[in-house]
Each structure stands twice: as C-alpha cells, then as structure tokens.
Design an enzyme around this catalytic site. Structure first.
Site, mmCIF file in Angstrom:
data_model
loop_
_atom_site.group_PDB
_atom_site.id
_atom_site.type_symbol
_atom_site.label_atom_id
_atom_site.label_comp_id
_atom_site.label_asym_id
_atom_site.label_seq_id
_atom_site.Cartn_x
_atom_site.Cartn_y
_atom_site.Cartn_z
ATOM 1 N N ARG B 296 -8.718 5.137 7.566
ATOM 2 C CA ARG B 296 -8.409 3.906 8.304
ATOM 3 C C ARG B 296 -9.586 2.942 8.321
ATOM 4 O O ARG B 296 -9.414 1.731 8.271
ATOM 5 C CB ARG B 296 -7.939 4.256 9.725
ATOM 6 C CG ARG B 296 -6.551 4.861 9.673
ATOM 7 C CD ARG B 296 -5.913 5.117 11.006
ATOM 8 N NE ARG B 296 -4.484 5.386 10.782
ATOM 9 C CZ ARG B 296 -3.660 5.868 11.700
ATOM 10 N NH1 ARG B 296 -4.093 6.133 12.906
ATOM 11 N NH2 ARG B 296 -2.383 6.063 11.405
ATOM 12 N N TYR B 443 -0.190 -0.964 6.100
ATOM 13 C CA TYR B 443 -0.389 0.423 5.627
ATOM 14 C C TYR B 443 -1.477 1.153 6.406
ATOM 15 O O TYR B 443 -2.164 0.568 7.213
ATOM 16 C CB TYR B 443 -0.569 0.493 4.115
ATOM 17 C CG TYR B 443 -1.715 -0.235 3.447
ATOM 18 C CD1 TYR B 443 -2.772 -0.805 4.131
ATOM 19 C CD2 TYR B 443 -1.713 -0.334 2.045
ATOM 20 C CE1 TYR B 443 -3.795 -1.449 3.464
ATOM 21 C CE2 TYR B 443 -2.746 -0.976 1.370
ATOM 22 C CZ TYR B 443 -3.778 -1.527 2.084
ATOM 23 O OH TYR B 443 -4.784 -2.149 1.422
ATOM 24 N N GLU B 444 -1.556 2.443 6.179
ATOM 25 C CA GLU B 444 -2.463 3.308 6.966
ATOM 26 C C GLU B 444 -2.197 3.157 8.462
ATOM 27 O O GLU B 444 -3.120 3.233 9.272
ATOM 28 C CB GLU B 444 -3.933 2.982 6.659
ATOM 29 C CG GLU B 444 -4.454 3.537 5.363
ATOM 30 C CD GLU B 444 -4.423 5.071 5.322
ATOM 31 O OE1 GLU B 444 -4.075 5.599 4.264
ATOM 32 O OE2 GLU B 444 -4.707 5.721 6.338
ATOM 33 N N GLY B 445 -0.932 2.983 8.831
ATOM 34 C CA GLY B 445 -0.570 2.788 10.236
ATOM 35 C C GLY B 445 -0.576 1.319 10.588
ATOM 36 O O GLY B 445 -1.619 0.671 10.532
#
Lengths: 605, 605
Positions: B296, B443-445
């Site tokens: 992240r 993306y990545e949460g």
C-alpha cells in the site's frame, strides 16, 4: 453503464412545487404558450428523445470518436439520424422567436431541454449547443438581413453554428487575437488567421455551418478594444437562400482530447474567407459578452448532467454488486455478501452525488427564471429591465459555472469510485463520464476565471458588495420564518448565519484588497467555492421547506419522496456544507504565502 | 509535457537534514553498506536512468498501449530495452537479501528508487513493482527450495511476478474467491479459475512470469479462512533452473482502461495450471496481509509521483504561457501579457501541488524508516520487533495510501487546470497524468477501504485509540519546544491543537460507535482525510523547523531553498489544513442522514 432515465419526478418537484413555474410562466409575455400541459408534453417528448435516441449513442460515440479525412469530419454512427430527429422535433428553436423560425417559448424551457440532452449525451449536445451561441449572437447583434439569411436556418436546425474565439496564443486573454479582417469593396471582409479548440467547427450533421469569428480590422486599436465580430459561413449564401461557393474556411485538424471525443474540436484555418461584420467595428468583445451568462449557464448544465449520469450509474451498481457485510450486522443473510449500498461510506458517496445533482439542478432552474425575465426585457426593448435581470444573473452565473462544474467532476469521480476497480474499465462507462466532465472546469472560462469574475468584477468592482447583500437578503427573508418550524429550524439558523457570514467575508476581503490588491486573486477561488456551498445551502433549505410543507399537508402520496428530500437536505447541511468553513478560513489569509516566493525558487536543482 | 527531473535537492533535504538518514542507516544492520556516498551514488544513478531512459517512454507508452494478440502481450516500443537497462543496473534486487541475488540495502532505499521510477513512468514501474509483491511473498512464506527456484531469478529481474487475487465477482471481498486448487500425487496442485485485473499478467519483458495466486483447496472452509496461496509459473522450471513446459495459465484478454495503458492488465485463465502451495493451507489471506503495508505504501508513492509530475509540468507552463495582467499591476511591460505565474490563483494551484508533493514525499520517507526497522526485525527473526514496527507502519499506511492518492489525483487535476483548455489536449501530456493517477484511489484497497482499515481496524478495534495517542504524543514532543520560536510559533500551536483534537475526535467517535455501530463506516472517510491533513501538518512543521534552524545557522548557501520551504509551510497551514476542520465537523454527525433512507427511495420515477 445503465440507460439514462430523465429524473422527471425531480424536475416536476422543482418546476411545479419549489419554483412554481406555472405562475412564473403565467406572468411572462413569452410564457403564454407555456401552459402546464404544454410544458408537461415538452418534458415528456424531450425525455423520450433523450432516453431512446440520444443516450444510447453516448458510449459508442466515445469509442468511435470523430474521424478526420481530407478536411472532412465524420461524426460517430447514429449521430446524423439522432440530429435529424432532434431537428424534426423542432427542438433547436424551442425558445427562439417565432418570426425567425422558433417556437417562442421561454428560455428556461430551453435550458431544461439542454439539461436532458446534455445529460443523455454531452458531446452530442454540443453540436446544437454551439449553434445556440451563434443564434444568440446574430439575434442580438445582426441586422435584419443577417437574421433572415442565417438565423432562420440555424433556428430550424438545418444549419449549425460555431463560436471562433480562441487562438493558439490566447484563450482567456482575447485581447491577443491576431486573426485579421480586410474590408472588400462590396462591404464584405476577407478573414485570415487560425482559430483553435473550435467545437463543431466541421462535421457532417448539417449542410452549412455558420462561424461567428473574432478578428481585427486593419486600423483596429491594440488589445480588447480592437476586436470585431464576423459571420463566416462554410458555404456562402445566395440571395435566394440557396448555398453558393465553398468559402475558404476549413478544418486543419481535429484535436486529440481526453474526452468529449464525439464532439469535433477543430483547428480552423481562415484563408481569405468571406465574412460579414456583425454589430459595430471594434465592439466585438462587448457583443460576445452579451450572452456570456447564458453560455456559462449552459456549461454549468454539464456539471449537473455529469453528477446525474454518474449518480444513476453508481446507484444501479450499488444495488447490484455485493461485497462484505454491513458494519451494523449482516443485511442479506441468504446472499454471499451484502449489497454495496448497505455500507455507510458507499451511501456517503451516493448521497454526495445526489445532493450535488439535485441541488445543482434546483439552482439552474431558479437561475433560468431570472433568464426568462432578462430575455423578456430584451425582446421588449426594455433595456433597464434587461440589465437589472442580467445583473442578477451575472452574480449567480460564475457561481453556477464555477462550482457546479467542480462538483459535477467530483460526482463523476465518485461514480467511478463506487464501482471500485471496475470503474477504471472503459466498458462500464463510468470513466467516460469523468473524462467528459473534465472539460467543464476549463472551457467557457476556467474555474479561476469564474472566481475572478465573481469576486473581482461582480462583487467588488461593479457592485461594491451589493450583489452579495441582495442575494443574502433573500436568504434572510426565506430562512427567518422557517426558524419556527422544528424540522427546519437547524438548517434555517445555519442559512441565517451563512447570510451574515457571506456579507462579513465580502467586507473583510474588500478592506484587505484596498491594502493588498492581489488578495482578490488569492482569495477568489475560496470565495467562489464558499459562495457555491452557501447558494446550495439556500436552495436545499427551500427544497426542504417545500417537502416539509407537503408532508404537513398529509396524504401518503409522494410522502416517501418528501421524506427523502428532507433527509437529503440533512445530508447536505451535515456533510457537504462544512467545506464552506474551510474556504471561509482560507480566503481571509494574506496574499503573502502565495505571492512572496520568486518563481525561480519554486523548484531547486 | 516537460522532461521529468528528479527533485534531488528535495530528496537530500529530507534524507540528510529532516530525517537524518545517515544516522538512521548507521544504526541498522542492513544499513552498513548504505553509507552517505553509496546512497548519493544510488540516487544519482537511478535519477539518470529514470530521467534519460524511463521518463521519455511515458507519453509514447500511453499512445501505443499494450497490444494483445493470440495470448501474447506486446509492451510499447522501448519498454524492453528500458527494462533490460533496469535489470542490468541491479535495481530490482536493491533492497532484497544478497543470498537471493539482491544487494541487501535497506527497504527505504528501495522505496526511494520506486518513487523515482514511478514518477518517471508509473505504468512502466508497475512491471518491476508487481514482481516485488511476488518476491516479498516468496521471501516471507516460501520454503528454501522455492526461494532458490523462483526468488533468485525474480530478484535478478530475469523473471517477473504478479499477484493474482481479484476475480470477476470479488475484489475487496476475497472471501468470495472461487479459483480451485486440486492436489496431485506429486505434491503439486492443479489450479482452475479466472482472475481479473492482473497487472503484468502477461508481457514480453521477461522469459518467465511467476504468478502468486489465491485459490481454494477442495476441503477448504467457506470464506476468508479457506483460501490458500500458490506459486504458478508461466513456464514450469526444471531441476537445473532451466525453463520447462508452458503451464496452462494464459491471458484471455487485456482490459481497456482509462489510463496506465502501457501496463498490461490481464484477464488470466487457469486451466489446470500446475501450482505449488506457499505457506500453510487455508492461511493464504494472512500471508497476503504480511506485506500489505509495503504494497500500500508502494501505491501511496503513485500519489506523490502524480503530484510531482503534474507540478513540474504546470510550473514550466506557468513560466512560459502569458495571459492578462497581474491584479496588482503589470509585471512584464515589454510583453503582450504577464506570465501565468504572476496571477494569484495560478500560484494557489502551483503551491497546492507543491505542498502535496513535498509533504507527501516527506511522509513516505519517514514511513520508510519505520519499514527499515520492521524488516530488520523480520530478517533477524525477532518477531516482537517486527510486529511493533509493523503496527506503527500499519497506522500510517492507510493514511498514506488513502490521502496521498486522493491528493495526488487532485494535484494531477490542478496540473491540467493550470494549462487551461490546452490541459485537455493529449499532446501536452497533462491529462495522461490524471488518467494514470485515477487508478491509485481504486486499487490496493479503495479510499473507503483505507478509511475503514484506519478507523475501524487500526484505531478502534486493534488499539482502542492507542495508535492515535502514540502518533500525537510525537506531535506534542516536537511541537512544544517550537512554540518558543517566533517564526514557528503559530504552526507549532496549530500542531498542538491538532494533536489534542485528533485524540478527542477518536474518543468521541469510539463513544458514538458503541451506540451506533454504523458510525464507523459513515465517519471513516472524514476521519481518514482529517488524519492525512494532520499528518501533513506535522511533517510540514518538522520541515519548517529544519529550514528555520538552517537559516539561523546562517550562510547564504541554500538560504533561498530554506526560505521557500518556510513559505510553503505557511501556505500549507493557511490554505490546505483548514479542510481538516470540515472533516472534523462532518465525522461527528450521526449516521442518520446517511442510513435512514431506504435504497429504493434514492430515486423516484
């Protein structure tokens, strides 16, 4: 992307309940034909055209874009047929005078038509939209022969129009325009120069295109006082109205853009093109500014349209897609996961879109009534009435253009965000809304220009703060009696405070600007956005008041609608309006931290 | 678009002055090689590669995109050569253990390398970036044979890697994963299923691609507790390390995306592909989460990169383009108009980008030091140290990922805005930065997931507010003595107030959430953004303090740099930080206005 559905219930709430359009039209000279049943029929017919014919071309238009080949521009598949249907319905001349081929209805109805068309398919709507610019210019400043020759076919939609202002070296700063107009013996002019970013400059929708062009006469003074306005037709027009020769004005290239790919954006070359002066020599910029407010409100529509379209897409997806369980406990036990709309943060996003779309639309419909009065004055030749209403419109215009396009872009981005990673994929259509919306804060004056126009020109220079005092006086008048109503008390008090704060901020900035002139430019963005949130608060209070009144009157019909409206108002006041405070705080700072650093120190090796 | 120039002066200010990397590295086991001259050489070499080889491919990569043909993916022209140069320089294994082919330098240096590479050309940087994910997973959870077989060629950059998590029905909610892994007699598994959004899933940069895949064993429990992790190579690997057969894992299609077009985003089909379990059965998600923080933070870099790249573009344009005259009077009389940078609102935009890029970078470099300590614990097998630092990193990670990507996107949009209408035209390159940056909040949460992770998990569930208390204790410690310094007093007092307010808000929300659980989801976005603005305020205070100290020490060298840093801090505190107040106010509202309206009332016919 889900199909576009015209939010007719929302529109009726505004037109028939909050803003009382029937009474408004009854009091207008041009409103005599706009009886409630005619208005209802127009909305329904236009909605049908937009939903069934225009909206389905939105995504394919983006995929195909406009094609350029040897000076000719081909619009995406289906655009010609859709445009023909639009013309056949008489939509182009809806609010233009009957004597020039229009239907003579109020301009407010024209704006509502533009909203539906633009939300369905913004790039498509730009073709008739640019024609409106040309029509308004000729209507206002052309002579009778020019009106008969050009305005009538434009109003009928048989021909299209453009506005040729920008050049490679200047957009905002039109004083730098270089295109020349050389007088000919026959009273016409030959135009030479290059214009860029010309929307609808070339296309295959109509047999002729009428360009309105800013250019300089040979003896013109430098700068903005030396610019004149010309009509330059793609094909010259014979005395009988038939098309004559191809005029040497041509499209040199199509710009490759981030979005609105179905709208042709042309480099236009004028190589000794025949043109005809409109209005007086060297008064071209003043002529252009006559309809600046309506052009900018036309662009503000894009903000509302982006918000609405993205909201409809996100709402459908939030019902359909499942992910995780709600924090307050499982909502749909029989399903593998809860629908997105059960999650608080997804609701925050949806409601942000909703209050932007609905609040923005309400501000537009309210401004449209002011435009009706302005046009009424204009058509009656009563310039005092015209100017009084143009001033009122002039205050709210940069707020609408500046804030609604910024918030529309935010809403479009939220639409993508609700879709998660899928929002980034073209086939879902959400990213197209963002790409298309992105132009709205740039053209027709950037957001920064709107801020300067509002604070520097409309508020400080032209009215010494009177514009704010007038607007906030209405806020006091509406909010004061609502303080007594328990359901509205909190919001009414907030609006009262806003009215006082807005005036106080204006005075403070005026005083600071006396000492430090640059404060106007360092504060204008925050002042603009603050004004937008304040105006939205006011209109949300009005909508909430109407909803509360209807609920009070009882009857279960539409009770859900009114309750939702009240909850949406709560959301606006609780979750969006606080941003106004941040802007209030920022705008009062000195210009120092912005202006003190020499530009060569903005980056070091 | 102007060429990318690595902001080395900024980097040195952070590394050598504000954060004292030399002392930090001197105290680290892996830091022994990272002496100041080695670090300097690494930064300069990496900058050279990024500026001269990687950055020039940014725009052409977008125009060409990746091509898909019969299962094969071709990257844009020049990408192979640039990747080869990257590999030849040993950059892929910079901060991975020497025993597996790396250079054994601290992970912080790896992040700084990623920043330069990602700012030069984010889509390009995703190929080695995804490999890092695979490398970290195998390093942490693979057995020795797996490390020798797969990790070494990955670290050397000869092979690339992917992370195959998302499926059509689920992204965030990985408990819904359906891909199956069937055990074979030889201890391997056969994987069947479809993964989507797989970055670098197929390409022509390396001879082999190692997929890390989430899948379910036949007897796996439902949901997140039944997911295992597998290595699935594109080509199986013989005992001698040579490539064996083509494994039936293939790219079915490339996604058509808004941006990052030079990065291949693949639909990956697993048709009985041979795979090997990593770690324990059914513990796959836990394994994935080990490196969640660094992944992240890797994405947060995109926020800083977008801000920096857009700032460099906008700054160059603001110097070059002329429009109108400054409000405070003509600045360049001999010119037809003043440069854009003389206008207050343009400066507001540039400085907003500047404080986002510089403040965000500072937060990253500070977090990178925490990551160094975490990795040191990990490599030493000291899990208590590892977890203590992973917790500290875990608190700041969602703030960096959530806020810096949101602010990076804002900054990219500002870059377009400074260009006016020209920003919308592709050739200028500014709109590409926006399209590319747009993925970073997804993306990545998504940002919403970061908000829930921060407030729901890191702050309330895991630490009952202790994470905030710890972070704000540092704020008090740093700010308190600075109150005595006249130049810093105002900002130091603000940081003290923020520290108190942040704790108070946390307690208030915790209390509210006991009564109304959904408050966590309705408040998390505002809590996240508030935390971001507070963290940025803290780091800007630290930077200002260092700049003031240097000025105090005297000497004209770099005095301009330090003065500019102080003015930028002023700008941050005066113009950006006030937004935090709006978030503070919003987050304390009840969940009512968000949760009360039934979803079927979000739109009416």
């Amino acid at each position: 992307m889900p199909a576009y559905k015209v939010p007719q219930r929302e529109m009726r709430f505004l037109m028939n309940e909050v803003l009382d359009y029937p009474a408004h039209y009854a009091g207008l000279a041009q409103g005599s034909e706009a009886t409630p049943d005619v208005v209802e029929a127009i909305v329904q017919e236009c909605a049908k055209l937009c939903e069934e014919v225009v909206a389905p071309l939105y995504q394919s238009g983006d995929e195909q874009g406009c094609q350029f080949n040897a000076g000719e521009v081909t619009t995406p598949q289906g655009f010609r047929e859709a445009y023909d249907a639009f013309v056949a319905g008489g939509w182009q001349g809806l609010s233009h005078p009957v004597e020039y081929g229009g239907q003579g209805l109020p301009i407010s109805l024209g704006l509502i038509k533009q909203e539906m068309l633009g939300t369905a398919n913004w790039p498509f709507s730009m073709y008739p939209g640019l024609s409106l610019g040309a029509m308004n210019t000729i209507l206002m400043h052309g002579d009778e022969a020019q009106k008969q020759t050009y305005l009538v076919p434009l109003t009928e939609g048989r021909w299209a129009g453009t506005m040729c202002l920008t050049e490679p070296q200047c957009g905002t700063d039109l004083g730098q325009v270089k295109t020349t107009a050389t007088p000919q013996d026959d009273g016409s002019y030959r135009l030479n120069g290059t214009k860029i970013f010309i929307s609808s400059g070339e296309h295959d929708l109509t047999e002729n295109i009428i360009h309105i062009v800013l250019a300089r006469l040979p003896d013109a003074p430098k700068g903005t006082r030396g610019i004149s306005l010309f009509i330059v037709p793609k094909f010259t027009v014979n005395a009988d109205g038939s098309l004559g020769e191809r005029n040497p004005v041509s499209c040199g290239a199509l710009e490759k853009k981030m979005g609105i790919k179905a709208s042709s954006t042309c480099v236009m070359n004028f190589d000794g093109a025949e043109g005809y002066l409109i209005g007086e020599p060297n008064k071209g910029l003043e002529c252009m500014f006559t309809f600046m407010n309506s052009a900018r409100i036309g662009t503000a529509i894009q903000g509302v349209g982006s918000a609405e379209r993205a909201y409809q897409g996100a709402l459908a997806y939030a019902k359909e897609r499942r992910s995780m369980r709600a924090l307050s406990g499982t909502k749909e036990r029989e399903q593998i996961a809860d629908s997105l709309h059960h999650h608080g943060d997804v609701r925050r996003m949806l409601l942000t879109q909703k209050v932007i779309a609905e609040g923005g639309r309400a501000l537009l419909y309210e401004a449209a009534q002011k435009a009706d009065f302005m046009i009424e004055g204009l058509l009656a030749g009563d310039m005092r009435t015209y100017e009084a209403w143009d001033d009122k419109l002039g205050f709210i215009t940069p707020i609408l253009k500046g804030c609604l396009t910024e918030l529309g872009l935010e809403s479009a981005n939220i639409g993508m965000q609700v879709f998660g990673g899928h929002g980034y994929i073209r086939e879902h259509g959400m990213e197209q809304i963002v790409r298309d919306a992105r132009i709205s804060t740039l053209y027709e004056g950037t957001t920064g220009i709107q801020g300067l126009d509002l604070l520097g020109r409309k508020v400080l220079l032209l009215t010494q703060g009177k514009a704010v005092r007038q607007y906030t006086r209405d806020m006091l008048k509406v909010a004061l009696p609502l303080v007594k109503q328990p359901r509205l008390r909190r919001h009414a008090l907030t609006v009262l405070k806003l009215a006082a704060q807005w005036n106080w901020l204006t005075v403070r900035i005026a005083l600071k600007a006396r000492k430090e002139r640059e404060v106007v430019s360092t504060a204008c963005h925050d002042f603009l956005m603050y004004s937008g949130y304040a105006a939205l608060a006011f209109i949300w209070l009005k909508m909430a008041a109407k909803a509360a009144e209807r609920l009070e009157q009882g009857g279960e019909q539409s009770a859900d609608f009114y309750r939702t409206k009240l909850a949406s108002a709560d959301f606006y006041f609780e979750r969006l309006l606080p941003r106004g405070k941040a802007h209030a705080q920022s705008m009062l700072k000195n210009a120092q931290s912005l202006m003190s650093t020499p530009i060569e120190h903005f980056a070091f090796d």
